[in-house]
Every structure is written in C-alpha cells, then in structure tokens.
Design a protein around this motif. Sequence first.
Motif: not given
Length: 218
Positions: A74-82
Amino acid sequence: MPEVIFPGPEGRLEGRYHPQQGVKDAPIAIILHPHPQFGGTMNNRVVYNLHYTFHKMGFTVLRFNFRGVGRSQGEYDQGIGELSDAASALDYLQSMNTNAKHCWVAGFSFGAWIGMQLLMRRPEITGFVSVSPPANMYDFSFLAPCPASGLVLNGTADRVAPPKDTHQLVDKLHEQKGITITHTEIQGAGHFFEDPYMDEMLGEVDTYVRRRLTETTR
C-alpha cells in the motif's frame, strides 16, 4: 521473535509478534511507529524498546509496519489508512489471543495519534501509552470523551512536538470524568528520547503499566 505477515486493508502487513510462552490469557499490546514519510518504521528505537518493555511485563506484543513501509503493501494515506492498518493489526493480535483479559495500545509520535484514534473505535482497549504525541501537528479533539485511562509522556526539550501543546492536550483530557490521564515529563529529553533519557522513559512506562495491571487484578 517471529516475523509475521497478516492481511491489511490494502494487502499484506509486516510485523513482529512476540507471544508469552505457555500463558493463554496474557494481556496483549500493539505498538505503533512514527510517521512513515519521515523514516518511521516498526524498528524505530522508541517503538522497539516499548515492545520489549511490554513483553517483559508479561504482554503478548505485536508491532508492525504501516502500509508502504518495509514489506507492508500500500501507500501512505494521511493517517486514514494507517488507522485501518492498526485496526487490522489489533484484529490479528486478538485472533491469536482470544483469552486475553487486557488490551493496550502504545504509540510514538504519529503512532500516538493513530493509537488514540484506535482507542476511540475499540472499546476493548483498557489502557494506552502515548509517547511524544504531536498535538501541534494533528487534531486530537476526537477524544471527547476519552474512553480509557492512560499515560502521556513527553520530553521537556521536544522541538518536534513542543511541550506546551502536549500540556494543552492533557489539560483537555483532565476535564473528562471517569478516567485518569497520567502525564509524565522527562526533564531534558527531546522527541526521540536519545540516551540517557530512553531508560528513564521506559521506566516510567513500566511503573505505570504494572500499577494499572495490579489495580485491575485486586
């Protein structure tokens, strides 16, 4: 310590899983690492040391790489995905430890922000440790009310997340009833608790968590 790969929202997530041998009802904890775009990984020194501190206290522990870090997909997601990654990690840890009586989350910096959000979503979390929460960078107003008692730690010489912002966050949390927020400052320590401050910070975590566990078993 076994390397594990478990399913996340965007594919595989890479972690390190450290069970308590022969203890079926050991408490569980997940450890969350700092910002992925600024070199944060599950092998960050603070995260690594928190992991072992919790294990020495009798916890079964999981730390992992957020999406796009190491072998996590995956890719970094501004905290939402994390946040979704953290929820998946907790799901995985719980599936391996169905008899655990206590569930804790600990996070460092960006990981502290994610950990506090996870706390709001998961009522089974009984305690938290938030190390160097970046209250100057991220909105923590979602903690209304904060559902569990926990420990907030910061250094007085933190230039990344200034102490005054941490004080404001803790003051807001103190206003809430039914929980207790313990706030500890390490005199002279920076954001990353470089030596000689690391041991002092870990000692504060150890003292706090052991006290909480003792109180819940009385």
